[in-house]
Design an enzyme around this catalytic site. Structure first.
Site, mmCIF file in Angstrom:
data_model
loop_
_atom_site.group_PDB
_atom_site.id
_atom_site.type_symbol
_atom_site.label_atom_id
_atom_site.label_comp_id
_atom_site.label_asym_id
_atom_site.label_seq_id
_atom_site.Cartn_x
_atom_site.Cartn_y
_atom_site.Cartn_z
ATOM 1 N N ASP A 182 43.933 48.932 37.101
ATOM 2 C CA ASP A 182 44.062 48.218 38.379
ATOM 3 C C ASP A 182 45.280 47.317 38.288
ATOM 4 O OD1 ASP A 182 43.399 46.989 40.962
ATOM 5 O OD2 ASP A 182 41.440 47.881 40.647
ATOM 6 N N HIS A 254 46.876 49.761 43.774
ATOM 7 C CA HIS A 254 46.225 49.091 42.639
ATOM 8 C C HIS A 254 46.930 49.454 41.347
ATOM 9 C CE1 HIS A 254 42.752 47.238 44.670
ATOM 10 N NE2 HIS A 254 42.794 48.276 45.470
ATOM 11 N N GLU A 317 42.885 51.095 49.418
ATOM 12 C CA GLU A 317 43.663 49.887 49.724
ATOM 13 C C GLU A 317 45.142 50.013 49.326
ATOM 14 O OE1 GLU A 317 40.287 46.481 49.315
ATOM 15 O OE2 GLU A 317 41.000 47.283 47.425
HETATM 16 C C1 ACM Z 1 37.047 49.163 46.603
HETATM 17 O O1 ACM Z 1 36.117 48.341 46.594
HETATM 18 N N1 ACM Z 1 38.288 48.761 46.833
HETATM 19 C C2 ACM Z 1 36.829 50.569 46.376
#
Ligand code: ACM
Ligand code: ZN
Length: 646
Positions: A182, A254, A317
């Site tokens: 991440d 991410h 995201e």
């Molecule tokens: C997430 O909670 N961004 C998958």
């Protein structure tokens, strides 16, 4: 958004007890009584292939202080493990045999599940001898029974990951989703790109609590990663427990930890730090060919380590800011006749899907991968509600349900005033238990695509092993029953009674779990200008004691069922006790008797649906404290509401 006051959710309870305290409850039990010893001492295995299952059982049995099973041809107190190759799923048959013996029949996975049931039976027997065991045919409602762990935001070592896997195995969960990368840390050794761990696994510090703006860092470095040898050991450990490990390598978003190590794969190619703030970085992987090669190289090493059919590539995201300003990304859009950055994301994901498919694997992505069109073989993990999962199932794609509402175990599980700081939300165990992973709106054919569900443990606000366990347990116990027992499970009242016993089981393994279910629940009432508070607890085996923190003596009184009258601004405290032992947290309710208390008001605009609630919480005399959780706070977006008396 404007946040004002709050209202509390109340859990109601009654007592129904089940003589078998198994969690998850078996699907089908026949013949209620087995009157024989349950402290089996011997085992007879029909195939050497069952040695591994037996070894794990014995390891757990010795942790519990139960008898381990010794291979023998003894004629009584013997468990016969019968490998039945005609049984292809994870089910097992457990039945009594003459001479105080027991047979467990199934595939290797089925026998493992049967042994996990036997382990609970024998523990129970030790705690409370009953000499009763039931014949059963036990099978899972869902094939995907998952738990996720984020090791990027905080790193947890190999020994802890194994303990986490034990927690899953003991509850018949069969998927461990390992969130390895991440923005805030890259945690898996990739030999071809050593900087991923040399640089990407270290961040200089972490944001303190929710100090986004102004930013406050704690000054403590966080680092750690798993070597490829560690990964192999964990995959093997899980496999012996019939748990599949699904690695997640986040892309194209991410990705800041990876880009701190290899900035050439970002759009701007400028120096970045491993992110120290929560939330997603704006710098994401660029979409040029060299990035695709870089990521495919990484996936090659990942696939060599993880035999799972599925590989998770994240996909959630993804900020489009850098792509919009990047010549390479814009050229990619033009050349491929893509409409916009959403379609570019879909283009990128399709490339990965094709690559994984060419290697005989299947891709999983979070539900954002639906945007701009779903890649042909992708499985969707639905987290922003169930809509993504429903849309994917309608397109005949496999789905794992993991909606924030029921499956985010980083959410609060009890009264925010007594819980450790969490990201937000409110997902108490009762809500988890009520979850139905298969949406009623799907047709019979579409339902087949819902393979199951999983809970996610994101660790932004979870920095210790004990805290991970606290967030996972006992909600995992409830989820295991949703996924294993499915529609055959009983009521929440029955579950919570079994859970009360099950806490001893968790204690015996040394798990740390939340005791929030024992918390006292307040219910206020305003009548004729008098504010009263009724108290209740989920269990009624003990008593509630209450006191006022602002009284000099702080005298504890036993609550007898008569609501407490609040005549002045004061600080009420209460706690649930069993045998004089405090069971849950101390309830803290502070009252401010201001002039609007008890007045009936209305608002010119309805609260936002994310924080809905009854407007009367604004005039109920209870002081609001952060953090702001749905159900306790109301929120309005856009315009400020106007209030008037009614
Ligand atoms: C997430 O909670 N961004 C998958
Ligand atoms: Zn770019």
């Amino acid at each position: 958004m404007k946040f004002i006051f709050f209202a509390l959710l109340i859990l109601f309870s009654s007592t129904i007890s089940n003589s078998q305290n198994l969690i998850p409850m078996p699907a089908i039990q026949t013949e209620s009584e087995y009157s024989g010893a349950i402290d089996f001492k011997y085992v007879n295995i029909s195939s050497f292939l069952l040695q591994d299952e037996l070894a794990v059982f014995n390891e757990y049995a010795s942790k519990l202080g139960n008898h381990t099973l010794t291979e023998s041809i003894a004629e009584s107190q013997t468990v016969y493990l019968v490998l039945d190759q005609s049984i292809h799923d994870e089910s097992y048959f457990m039945k009594k045999k003459p001479g105080q013996n027991l047979e467990i029949r199934g595939s290797e996975a089925g026998i493992f599940n049967g042994l996990m049931t036997l382990l609970q039976y024998t523990f129970e027997q030790q705690e409370e001898p009953k000499n009763s065991i039931q014949n059963m045919h036990d099978y899972p409602a869902y094939t995907w029974r998952g738990m996720h762990l984020d090791v990027s935001r905080h790193f947890f070592d190999k020994a802890f990951v194994k303990k986490y896997i034990d927690m899953l195995a003991l509850h018949k969960m069969n998927v461990f989703h390992w969130h390895l990368t991440d923005d805030q840390g890259w945690r898996i050794e990739i030999k071809k790109y050593p900087l991923l761990t040399e640089i990407g696994s270290k961040r200089k510090e972490t944001m303190v609590a929710k100090n986004f703006d102004p930013y406050v860092g704690d000054g403590f470095p966080v680092e750690g990663f798993y070597t490829q040898e560690d990964v192999k050991e964990i995959v093997e450990y899980a496999s012996l427990r019939h748990i599949t490990v699904i690695p997640e390598i986040e892309m194209p978003g991410h990705a800041q930890a990876a880009l701190a190590a290899y900035p050439q794969y970002s759009c701007r190619k400028s120096k970045l730090e491993v992110l120290t703030i929560w939330g997603e970085g704006t710098d994401v992987f660029c979409t040029n060919d060299s990035v695709l090669v870089f990521l495919q190289d990484i996936l090659d090493e990942v696939m060599a380590l993880f035999p799972s059919k599925y590989i998770h590539i994240g996909g959630d995201e993804v900020s489009k800011t850098r792509w919009k300003a990047c010549d390479d990304c814009q050229l990619r859009i033009k050349k491929n006749n893509l409409k916009n950055e959403e379609e570019l994301q879909s283009y990128f994901i399709r490339k990965m899907d094709t690559y994984l498919t060419s290697k005989g694997r299947n891709m999983i992505g979070w539900d954002e991968i639906l945007e701009g069109g779903l890649a042909p073989n992708a499985m969707v993990m639905s987290w922003r509600g169930e809509e993504g999962g429903i849309a994917a199932a309608k397109q005949k794609h496999q789905v794992i349900m993991s909606p924030g509402s029921h499956c985010y175990f980083d959410h609060y599980q009890g009264n925010v005033k007594s819980e450790p700081l969490a990201i937000g939300g409110f997902t108490p165990i009762e809500k988890v238990y009520a979850y139905q992973p298969t949406p009623a709106s799907l047709s019979a054919d579409e339902r087949k695509y819902i393979l199951g569900a999983q809970a996610n443990v994101w660790t932004e606000y979870i920095g210790s092993e004990e805290h991970v366990e606290y967030m996972a347990l006992p909600r995992l116990c409830a989820l295991s029953e949703v996924l294993w027992t499915g529609e055959n499970r009983g009521t929440y009242e029955d579950f919570k009674e079994r859970l009360h016993h099950h806490f001893n089981y968790l204690d015996a393994f040394g798990f740390h779990y939340a005791r929030s279910i024992f918390d006292v629940l307040p219910k206020k009432e305003m009548k004729n200008g008098e504010l009263t508070i009724a108290l209740s607890s989920t269990y009624d085996k003990g008593e509630i004691k209450y006191w006022f923190e602002d009284e000099v003596m702080k005298m504890k009184k036993t609550y007898k069922g008569k609501p407490i009258s609040i005549k002045s601004s004061s600080s009420l405290r209460a706690q649930y006790f069993e045998n004089n032992i405090p069971m849950g947290n101390i309830m803290k309710e502070d009252f401010v008797l201001h002039k609007a208390v008890g007045k009936h008001i209305k608002s010119s605009i309805d609260p936002n649906t994310k924080y809905p609630g009854d407007i009367s919480v604004l005039t109920d005399a209870r002081a609001a404290l952060p953090p702001r959780v749905a159900g306790e706070w109301l929120a309005w977006s856009g315009e400020n509401p106007r209030y008037s008396l009614i």
